[in-house]
Enzyme design. Structure first.
Site, short mmCIF file in Angstrom:
data_model
loop_
_atom_site.label_atom_id
_atom_site.label_comp_id
_atom_site.label_asym_id
_atom_site.label_seq_id
_atom_site.Cartn_x
_atom_site.Cartn_y
_atom_site.Cartn_z
N CYS A 66 0.83 -1.20 0.00
CA CYS A 66 0.00 0.00 0.00
C CYS A 66 0.87 1.27 0.00
O CYS A 66 1.54 1.55 -0.99
CB CYS A 66 -0.98 -0.05 1.17
N HIS A 163 -3.75 -5.11 -0.12
CA HIS A 163 -3.34 -5.68 1.17
C HIS A 163 -3.45 -7.21 1.12
O HIS A 163 -4.47 -7.79 1.50
CB HIS A 163 -4.23 -5.13 2.29
N GLU A 165 -2.17 -9.34 3.01
CA GLU A 165 -2.27 -9.92 4.35
C GLU A 165 -3.72 -10.16 4.76
O GLU A 165 -4.01 -11.03 5.57
CB GLU A 165 -1.56 -9.04 5.38
#
Length: 189
Positions: A66, A163, A165
């Site tokens: 990001c 993102h 994750e």
């Protein structure tokens, strides 16, 4: 593993996802650049840009998530393209390598990379301007949006606007994170 972040960064979910992939990941030689809720503090930090430059120049595995990807683009513009005042529109005056989007981009959006389409989680209001990376980076995106970029000729210098994750689990690790860990495991700290 070196992790670059500001005081108000959001690294908890990233660290959890990486640990689920490989509990030893912090002993590997790599650079992870995570986002921050205090971008002014980060962009004015010469140490952060020096570490990004060093990783780029020395083939150190690097992953920017990001705002981390945006910092990679700013460092590149400053040190390779010689745009001394390269910055983000979020921060202030200069040449905007990162520009404000017309609206907040949030939710899952389609990303295409290596002829594969995926849905990725986004939460951002700024985007790397493709004209500053077009010649030296392989990148994907739609129009003015850069979703993912990879420096040509570098073993692993990757930035993603999304993102990974958020979509990674122990049973199904996100490929971006898994590839980063694999690249880092080749280099120890």
């Amino acid at each position: 593993m070196q992790i670059l972040k500001g005081e108000n960064s959001f690294d908890t979910s990233v660290m959890k996802a990486l640990e689920e992939i490989d509990p030893e990941f912090q002993s590997y030689g790599g650079l992870l650049i995570v986002g921050s809720h205090s971008p002014q503090e980060v962009v004015e930090n010469d140490f952060i840009f020096e570490q990004i430059r060093e990783a780029r120049e020395n083939d150190r595995p690097t992953l920017g998530l990001c705002f981390g990807m945006q910092l990679m683009a700013i460092e590149y513009a400053r040190n390779v393209l010689k745009i001394k005042d390269a910055t983000s529109e979020e921060i202030g005056n200069g040449v905007f390598v990162v520009s404000r989007l017309p609206s907040l981009r949030v939710g899952q959006h389609s990303v295409e990379w290596d002829n594969k389409k995926t849905l990725e989680s986004f939460w951002h209001n700024y985007s790397v301007c493709p004209e500053f990376i077009a010649s030296d980076f392989r990148y994907s995106g739609v129009g003015y949006l850069v979703n993912q970029m990879q420096l040509k000729g570098h073993p692993h210098y990757v930035g993603v606007q999304f993102h990974p994750e958020y979509q990674s689990s122990k049973e199904n690790p996100h490929p971006v994170l898994k590839q980063f860990i694999e690249s880092c495991s080749q280099k120890t700290n």
